[in-house]
Design an enzyme around this catalytic site. Structure first.
Site, short mmCIF file in Angstrom:
data_model
loop_
_atom_site.label_atom_id
_atom_site.label_comp_id
_atom_site.label_asym_id
_atom_site.label_seq_id
_atom_site.Cartn_x
_atom_site.Cartn_y
_atom_site.Cartn_z
N LYS A 13 1.39 -1.06 -0.39
CA LYS A 13 -0.24 -0.07 0.04
C LYS A 13 0.97 1.11 0.22
CE LYS A 13 -2.21 -0.02 4.14
NZ LYS A 13 -0.74 -1.95 4.87
N ARG A 88 -7.41 1.45 9.92
CA ARG A 88 -7.28 0.02 9.93
C ARG A 88 -8.29 -0.35 10.92
NH1 ARG A 88 -1.92 0.57 9.08
NH2 ARG A 88 -0.38 -1.33 9.22
N ARG A 123 11.65 -5.92 2.88
CA ARG A 123 12.09 -4.50 3.40
C ARG A 123 12.65 -3.43 4.30
NH1 ARG A 123 5.61 -2.78 4.18
NH2 ARG A 123 6.11 -3.02 6.62
N ARG A 156 12.29 -1.22 9.99
CA ARG A 156 11.69 -1.58 10.10
C ARG A 156 11.58 -2.23 11.96
NH1 ARG A 156 6.65 0.04 7.88
NH2 ARG A 156 5.91 -1.21 9.66
N ARG A 167 1.15 -9.61 13.51
CA ARG A 167 0.56 -7.76 12.19
C ARG A 167 -0.48 -8.69 11.60
NH1 ARG A 167 5.96 -5.44 10.28
NH2 ARG A 167 4.25 -3.97 9.28
P1 ADP Z 1 2.19 -1.88 7.61
O1 ADP Z 1 1.38 -0.83 6.25
O2 ADP Z 1 3.00 -2.85 6.66
O3 ADP Z 1 1.94 -2.34 8.96
P2 ADP Z 1 2.15 0.78 8.76
O4 ADP Z 1 3.01 1.58 8.57
O5 ADP Z 1 1.34 1.13 8.36
O6 ADP Z 1 2.75 -0.19 8.20
O7 ADP Z 1 1.51 1.02 10.51
C1 ADP Z 1 2.95 -0.03 11.36
C2 ADP Z 1 2.47 0.13 12.80
O8 ADP Z 1 1.94 1.56 13.29
C3 ADP Z 1 1.07 -0.69 12.81
O9 ADP Z 1 0.95 -2.39 13.44
C4 ADP Z 1 -0.09 -0.14 13.74
O10 ADP Z 1 0.96 -0.50 15.27
C5 ADP Z 1 0.20 1.10 14.15
N1 ADP Z 1 -0.89 1.45 12.98
C6 ADP Z 1 -0.25 2.61 11.74
N2 ADP Z 1 -1.18 2.77 11.34
C7 ADP Z 1 -2.60 3.04 12.24
C8 ADP Z 1 -3.29 2.88 12.39
N3 ADP Z 1 -4.68 3.79 10.97
N4 ADP Z 1 -4.75 2.37 13.56
C9 ADP Z 1 -3.77 2.14 14.66
N5 ADP Z 1 -2.34 1.70 14.34
C10 ADP Z 1 -1.86 1.92 13.56
#
Ligand code: ADP
Ligand code: ZN
Length: 210
Positions: A13, A88, A123, A156, A167
Protein backbone atom coordinates in the site's frame (compact mmCIF):
# COMPACT_ATOMS: atom_id res chain seq x y z
CA UNK A 1 -10.42 12.97 -4.86
CA UNK A 2 -10.26 11.22 -1.50
CA UNK A 3 -8.88 7.69 -1.54
CA UNK A 4 -8.17 4.97 0.99
CA UNK A 5 -5.54 2.29 0.37
CA UNK A 6 -6.33 -0.89 2.21
CA UNK A 7 -4.29 -4.07 2.49
CA UNK A 8 -2.34 -6.37 4.77
CA UNK A 9 1.00 -5.18 6.17
CA UNK A 10 3.52 -5.59 3.38
CA UNK A 11 0.92 -5.76 0.62
CA UNK A 12 2.50 -2.70 -0.93
CA UNK A 13 0.00 0.00 0.00
CA UNK A 14 2.70 2.47 0.97
CA UNK A 15 4.60 2.07 -2.31
CA UNK A 16 1.44 2.34 -4.38
CA UNK A 17 0.19 5.29 -2.33
CA UNK A 18 3.45 7.13 -3.10
CA UNK A 19 3.05 6.50 -6.86
CA UNK A 20 -0.59 7.56 -6.84
CA UNK A 21 0.32 10.66 -4.84
CA UNK A 22 2.77 11.69 -7.59
CA UNK A 23 0.35 10.96 -10.37
CA UNK A 24 -2.78 12.59 -8.93
CA UNK A 25 -0.92 15.38 -7.08
CA UNK A 26 -2.55 14.72 -3.75
CA UNK A 27 -0.69 13.91 -0.54
CA UNK A 28 -0.29 10.31 0.64
CA UNK A 29 -0.97 10.32 4.35
CA UNK A 30 0.53 7.35 6.17
CA UNK A 31 -0.39 6.92 9.82
CA UNK A 32 2.46 4.39 10.13
CA UNK A 33 4.99 7.00 8.96
CA UNK A 34 3.50 9.67 11.19
CA UNK A 35 3.62 7.36 14.21
CA UNK A 36 7.22 6.30 13.48
CA UNK A 37 8.15 9.97 13.17
CA UNK A 38 6.53 10.72 16.53
CA UNK A 39 8.37 7.77 18.08
CA UNK A 40 11.67 8.97 16.65
CA UNK A 41 11.11 12.42 18.10
CA UNK A 42 10.64 10.77 21.47
CA UNK A 43 7.43 12.56 22.41
CA UNK A 44 5.43 10.84 25.15
CA UNK A 45 2.66 9.93 22.70
CA UNK A 46 5.23 8.71 20.18
CA UNK A 47 6.95 6.40 22.63
CA UNK A 48 3.65 5.01 23.81
CA UNK A 49 2.65 4.33 20.18
CA UNK A 50 5.98 2.59 19.56
CA UNK A 51 5.30 0.03 22.28
CA UNK A 52 2.12 -1.04 20.48
CA UNK A 53 3.78 -1.04 17.07
CA UNK A 54 6.75 -3.11 18.15
CA UNK A 55 4.50 -5.85 19.47
CA UNK A 56 2.41 -5.90 16.31
CA UNK A 57 -0.67 -4.36 17.92
CA UNK A 58 -2.64 -1.38 16.75
CA UNK A 59 -2.21 2.00 18.34
CA UNK A 60 -5.45 3.01 20.14
CA UNK A 61 -8.19 4.39 17.87
CA UNK A 62 -8.46 7.77 19.68
CA UNK A 63 -4.78 8.46 19.05
CA UNK A 64 -4.78 7.79 15.29
CA UNK A 65 -8.18 9.40 14.74
CA UNK A 66 -6.82 12.56 16.37
CA UNK A 67 -3.71 12.49 14.18
CA UNK A 68 -5.73 12.04 10.98
CA UNK A 69 -8.25 14.73 11.87
CA UNK A 70 -5.46 17.29 12.23
CA UNK A 71 -3.62 16.10 9.14
CA UNK A 72 -6.50 16.19 6.66
CA UNK A 73 -7.41 19.68 7.85
CA UNK A 74 -4.08 21.00 6.50
CA UNK A 75 -4.03 23.06 3.32
CA UNK A 76 -2.33 20.52 1.04
CA UNK A 77 -5.16 18.05 1.60
CA UNK A 78 -7.97 20.34 0.50
CA UNK A 79 -8.06 19.00 -3.09
CA UNK A 80 -7.88 15.42 -1.97
CA UNK A 81 -5.69 12.88 -0.23
CA UNK A 82 -4.73 9.24 -0.05
CA UNK A 83 -5.02 7.55 3.30
CA UNK A 84 -2.41 4.80 3.68
CA UNK A 85 -2.92 2.65 6.75
CA UNK A 86 -6.01 4.45 7.99
CA UNK A 87 -8.70 3.41 8.79
CA UNK A 88 -7.54 0.10 10.23
CA UNK A 89 -10.57 -0.73 12.37
CA UNK A 90 -14.30 -0.36 11.82
CA UNK A 91 -14.30 2.18 14.66
CA UNK A 92 -11.78 4.33 12.76
CA UNK A 93 -13.84 4.05 9.58
CA UNK A 94 -16.89 5.16 11.50
CA UNK A 95 -14.98 8.07 13.00
CA UNK A 96 -14.00 9.14 9.47
CA UNK A 97 -17.65 9.08 8.38
CA UNK A 98 -18.62 11.03 11.49
CA UNK A 99 -16.11 13.73 10.50
CA UNK A 100 -18.17 14.14 7.32
CA UNK A 101 -15.30 13.11 5.06
CA UNK A 102 -16.46 11.74 1.70
CA UNK A 103 -14.39 8.87 0.36
CA UNK A 104 -14.48 8.29 -3.39
CA UNK A 105 -12.78 4.92 -3.64
CA UNK A 106 -11.15 2.33 -1.44
CA UNK A 107 -8.33 0.49 -3.20
CA UNK A 108 -7.86 -2.89 -1.59
CA UNK A 109 -4.50 -4.40 -2.50
CA UNK A 110 -4.75 -8.14 -2.06
CA UNK A 111 -1.73 -10.35 -1.40
CA UNK A 112 -1.90 -13.86 0.10
CA UNK A 113 -0.39 -14.31 3.59
CA UNK A 114 2.33 -16.73 2.43
CA UNK A 115 3.67 -14.15 0.03
CA UNK A 116 3.50 -11.40 2.65
CA UNK A 117 5.78 -13.13 5.14
CA UNK A 118 8.28 -13.91 2.41
CA UNK A 119 8.33 -10.31 1.24
CA UNK A 120 8.61 -8.52 4.56
CA UNK A 121 12.14 -9.62 5.40
CA UNK A 122 13.39 -7.69 2.35
CA UNK A 123 11.50 -4.52 3.12
CA UNK A 124 13.44 -1.39 4.10
CA UNK A 125 12.32 2.10 5.01
CA UNK A 126 13.99 5.51 5.14
CA UNK A 127 14.39 6.53 8.78
CA UNK A 128 14.20 10.19 7.74
CA UNK A 129 11.43 10.60 5.14
CA UNK A 130 9.62 7.26 5.41
CA UNK A 131 10.08 6.25 1.74
CA UNK A 132 9.79 2.50 1.32
CA UNK A 133 12.17 0.14 -0.48
CA UNK A 134 12.71 -3.57 -0.95
CA UNK A 135 16.12 -5.20 -1.33
CA UNK A 136 14.84 -7.27 -4.24
CA UNK A 137 11.87 -5.47 -5.78
CA UNK A 138 12.76 -1.83 -5.19
CA UNK A 139 16.39 -1.37 -4.15
CA UNK A 140 17.95 2.01 -3.38
CA UNK A 141 20.51 3.16 -5.97
CA UNK A 142 23.17 3.31 -3.29
CA UNK A 143 23.02 0.68 -0.55
CA UNK A 144 21.39 1.83 2.70
CA UNK A 145 20.88 5.38 1.44
CA UNK A 146 17.49 6.90 0.55
CA UNK A 147 17.20 7.97 -3.11
CA UNK A 148 14.94 10.85 -2.15
CA UNK A 149 16.58 12.43 0.89
CA UNK A 150 19.90 10.59 1.40
CA UNK A 151 18.63 9.45 4.81
CA UNK A 152 19.49 6.09 6.32
CA UNK A 153 17.46 3.17 5.01
CA UNK A 154 16.93 0.33 7.48
CA UNK A 155 14.81 -2.67 8.45
CA UNK A 156 11.83 -1.50 10.47
CA UNK A 157 11.70 -2.63 14.12
CA UNK A 158 8.32 -4.22 13.50
CA UNK A 159 9.36 -6.09 10.33
CA UNK A 160 11.06 -8.85 12.34
CA UNK A 161 9.51 -12.25 11.45
CA UNK A 162 7.90 -12.75 14.91
CA UNK A 163 6.22 -9.38 14.74
CA UNK A 164 5.08 -9.86 11.15
CA UNK A 165 2.99 -12.88 12.18
CA UNK A 166 1.25 -10.98 14.94
CA UNK A 167 0.64 -8.04 12.59
CA UNK A 168 -0.98 -10.38 10.08
CA UNK A 169 -3.20 -11.76 12.82
CA UNK A 170 -4.14 -8.22 13.85
CA UNK A 171 -4.87 -7.42 10.21
CA UNK A 172 -7.27 -10.35 9.79
CA UNK A 173 -9.06 -9.66 13.07
CA UNK A 174 -9.33 -5.89 13.03
CA UNK A 175 -8.74 -4.53 9.51
CA UNK A 176 -10.08 -7.15 7.06
CA UNK A 177 -13.70 -6.40 8.19
CA UNK A 178 -13.28 -3.03 6.44
CA UNK A 179 -13.37 -4.83 3.08
CA UNK A 180 -17.01 -5.65 3.73
CA UNK A 181 -17.65 -2.23 5.29
CA UNK A 182 -16.62 -0.39 2.13
CA UNK A 183 -18.00 -3.00 -0.25
CA UNK A 184 -21.45 -2.41 1.25
CA UNK A 185 -21.01 1.29 0.50
CA UNK A 186 -20.09 0.52 -3.11
CA UNK A 187 -16.59 2.00 -2.74
CA UNK A 188 -14.38 -1.07 -2.82
CA UNK A 189 -12.03 -1.82 -5.73
CA UNK A 190 -9.78 -4.83 -5.25
CA UNK A 191 -6.39 -4.94 -6.96
CA UNK A 192 -4.46 -8.21 -7.06
CA UNK A 193 -0.92 -7.43 -5.84
CA UNK A 194 1.60 -8.51 -8.50
CA UNK A 195 5.20 -9.65 -8.26
CA UNK A 196 6.25 -6.55 -10.23
CA UNK A 197 5.64 -3.24 -8.49
CA UNK A 198 4.99 -1.42 -11.80
CA UNK A 199 2.37 -3.97 -12.74
CA UNK A 200 0.51 -3.39 -9.46
CA UNK A 201 0.83 0.35 -10.06
CA UNK A 202 -0.78 -0.01 -13.49
CA UNK A 203 -3.70 -1.99 -12.03
CA UNK A 204 -4.02 0.50 -9.18
CA UNK A 205 -4.27 3.50 -11.53
CA UNK A 206 -6.76 1.56 -13.63
CA UNK A 207 -8.93 0.97 -10.55
CA UNK A 208 -8.70 4.65 -9.56
CA UNK A 209 -9.58 5.89 -13.06
CA UNK A 210 -12.38 3.42 -13.76
P1 ADP B 1 2.11 -1.86 7.58
O1 ADP B 1 1.08 -1.43 6.61
O2 ADP B 1 3.25 -2.50 6.91
O3 ADP B 1 1.58 -2.66 8.72
P2 ADP B 1 2.28 0.79 8.73
O4 ADP B 1 3.48 1.63 8.59
O5 ADP B 1 1.03 1.21 8.03
O6 ADP B 1 2.76 -0.62 8.26
O7 ADP B 1 1.91 0.61 10.27
C1 ADP B 1 2.87 0.21 11.23
C2 ADP B 1 2.23 0.11 12.61
O8 ADP B 1 1.73 1.40 13.00
C3 ADP B 1 1.01 -0.80 12.72
O9 ADP B 1 1.38 -2.15 12.91
C4 ADP B 1 0.29 -0.19 13.93
O10 ADP B 1 0.88 -0.58 15.15
C5 ADP B 1 0.53 1.29 13.75
N1 ADP B 1 -0.57 1.93 12.98
C6 ADP B 1 -0.48 2.50 11.75
N2 ADP B 1 -1.66 2.96 11.34
C7 ADP B 1 -2.55 2.68 12.33
C8 ADP B 1 -3.94 2.87 12.50
N3 ADP B 1 -4.71 3.46 11.57
N4 ADP B 1 -4.51 2.43 13.65
C9 ADP B 1 -3.78 1.84 14.61
N5 ADP B 1 -2.47 1.61 14.51
C10 ADP B 1 -1.85 2.02 13.39
ZN1 ZN C 1 14.35 9.43 2.70
Amino acid sequence: MNLIFLGAPGAGKGTQAESASNKYKIPAISTGNMLREAAKNGTEAGLKAKSFMDSGDLVPDEVVVGIIKERIALDDAKNGFILDGFPRTVKQAQALEDMGVNIDKVINIHVADERITARMSGRRVCTDCGASYHIEYKPTSSEGVCDLCKGKVALRDDDKPETVLSRLKTYHEKTAPLIDFYDKRGKLRTVEGQEQIEETTRLTFEAIDA
